[in-house]
Design an enzyme around this catalytic site. Sequence first.
Site, short mmCIF file in Angstrom:
data_model
loop_
_atom_site.label_atom_id
_atom_site.label_comp_id
_atom_site.label_asym_id
_atom_site.label_seq_id
_atom_site.Cartn_x
_atom_site.Cartn_y
_atom_site.Cartn_z
CD GLU A 196 -0.73 9.54 -1.38
OE1 GLU A 196 -1.39 10.20 -2.19
OE2 GLU A 196 -0.79 8.30 -1.33
CG ASN A 280 -2.92 5.20 -1.28
OD1 ASN A 280 -3.14 6.04 -2.14
ND2 ASN A 280 -2.62 5.53 -0.04
CG ASP A 322 1.10 4.96 -2.55
OD1 ASP A 322 -0.11 5.12 -2.41
OD2 ASP A 322 1.82 5.70 -3.24
#
Lengths: 595, 181
Positions: A196, A280, A322
């Site tokens: 992230e 991801n 994701d």
Amino acid sequence: MAEQMPGKPPMLPRVALALAVCSGLIAHAQDAAGDGAWPMAAHDYANTRFSPLDQVNARNVHSLKLAFSFKTGTTRGNEAAPVVVGSTMYVVTPFPDYLYALDLSRPGANVKWRFDPKPKASAQGVACCDTVNRGVAYDGGRIFMNTLDGDTIAVDAASGNEIWRAHLGDITRGETITMAPVVVKGKVLVGNSGGELGVRGWLTALDAATGKIAWRAWSTGPDADVLIGERFKPHYAQDRGKDLGKTTWPPDAWKIGGGNAWGWISYDPKLDLIYYGTGNPGPWNPDQRPGANKWTSGVFARDPASGEAVWYYQWSPHDLHDYDGVNENVLVDLPIGGKTRAVLLHPDRNGYLYVLDRATGEVLSADPFATITTSFGVDLGDGKLRYNPEKTPRAGRVVHDICPASPGAKDWQPSAWSPRTHLLYIPHNNLCQDAGTYETSYIAGTPYVGADVKMKPGPGGNRGEVLAWDPLARKKVWAIDEKFPAWSGALVTAGDVVFYGTMDGWFKAVDARDGKLLWKFKTDSGVIGQPVSYRGPDGRQYIAVLDGVGGWAGGVVSADIDTRDGSAGLGFTNVMKDLPQYTKKGGTLYVFSLP
Amino acid sequence: MRALLVLIGLAVALGGCDREERKLAKLPSAAPSPATGERRGDLQPGQKGSGLEQTTSSRSFDGKNAFELAQGKRLFRWYNCSGCHSMGGGGMGPALMDNRWIYGHEPDDIYRTIMEGRPNGMPSFRGRIPDAQVWQIVGYIRSISGLAPKAAAPGRNDGLAVTRPENERERATPRNAPGSG
């Protein structure tokens, strides 16, 4: 430095080591697993989380009692599995990553030693989803652990003294380590977190003796970085070609493209291959990274000695939601098409339970185990996931009813396989979401997401489920609804009992054959840890689990998230607003046995 | 009565001017920004050392101006503040819509927190964000917990609506942690 605790005279590490060697106590990971021990988070290289112990069984589990408990002194999410070897249990906490050794040969299991690795406090600001640590690994008289600020440390199992420390991750670029390491043939395997924050993923092998880097395999970039060479033979055409880790991205986007190996690693000694998934691609906003984004959201098979890639398969090409591909790969042998095949079972975030030939990477089957609106299925001819174009995010518009939501049909919480029932026990989520994507700027060391997400319960309203899956019949055999996402690991034993915990603070035992509830225990805080089972020095079977709600799903409690903002905590808050009414922060080890 | 109405009208109009005013150039009389001390955390977003270590700055905080707060809201997302603090609820970083201020709620406190960073994970943005923009972000951050006038606080989101707009938030009376500024 380890702190010696009262109750045990301090012992020189060298003396302790010598004693251990003389009495033949130094066991290697896999040997130890067969002997009532639990030497690594997943129990064994095949990642079964199956305990061969059967003292506690479906008929007597109702009388299970608390044998002892221990407070970890932390209040963030406890996702770790306790590790047990010989008469010692090793427990690692969330940040600040304390490592405790508990003496199981003494009543109440007092602390033998505590190791404090002193990670940098700033690491807490770049950990996406709570400051968790998923466990340690034992091998050859050493405990191998990771710290949130990016170190891998070898600690002497007898004395608690640091043997070596390797600095692998850089928090100033947003890189952390949360996964449980695995030791294979003298190499400690470690992967980074940071999907992230635009962190480029890798899996690194360290020499267990010295801590020196033996090899590092990046998840993106040119073949030389990904350790793709002569031996790489992917099963499907779309995975063949030169430097796909570069050419399936816009220029330079692969350098900040994620694919972090923050999940589970399994190992097949016969084929001599390790298996692990990649996370991801970054950012979540797919418009900023046109292309298949190799080698993210997929699975690699590699040679543990050299790191060379042998095959790869992409669960979610050009991932849109994701859907990290890091969930466990459980290695089992199944009779398929009239012969026994060496396969891996993989419940993915995208909602499919995959059965792959683990020698070649061929998909033998892929069936939905949860509600899916984002795709129509997996084509067994070309191996491709068929996306639903209606659920494709486009910058500037809101897409509704994306199922599964970003944490997937199942997140990190590991499943368990019983060779007795031939069922895979899967704790998982039942969540959907609305999402709006937008262009986001890359600033090293800050989030790189570009999506607003609002999660909601999936069909039925229960946000979690624990199910038993038959991979041969390719169907669900039984399922238990849970109010909150089933965010703990599962354990199954030779007594045909499945154990798991819930976020509202129940530790449960159910019948492995039909899912009937047999016993439950109310814990102080919600359970998101991994239950384990071991044979104590007294010859009895014990069940152990950590409570301490948190993780991505439990941030509303552990990170004091304000529930008035549904987008908080990367969108999980909207669907967890009532959790604080059910549980509170905590951190306790519970150990159970028959009276 | 009529005079009173005129007076009220005038007051509203003048208030409106204040709300709408766009200070595109720095005022010559502006006070300097408060001095910031050493960085308090290990995190410095962007490449280390690539920005300006110290910029000349003036204290351009205006917490009553709608344009300044709207700009602050845009920049709060642009510099990825929202990545950690979300739309005020928090996540990787603490919530900003509640009444708990670990490092102080006064504009100068918030300015220092952004510039210096804080030890438990708040990055130091000094040298990364132009000073005037930091003051706009400071103004916006106060509006998240209702500390800005409702007339000036932002009233809508450009993306997904997941929380009440800032101008509908009740003022959360600050409770600073003991020993903080």
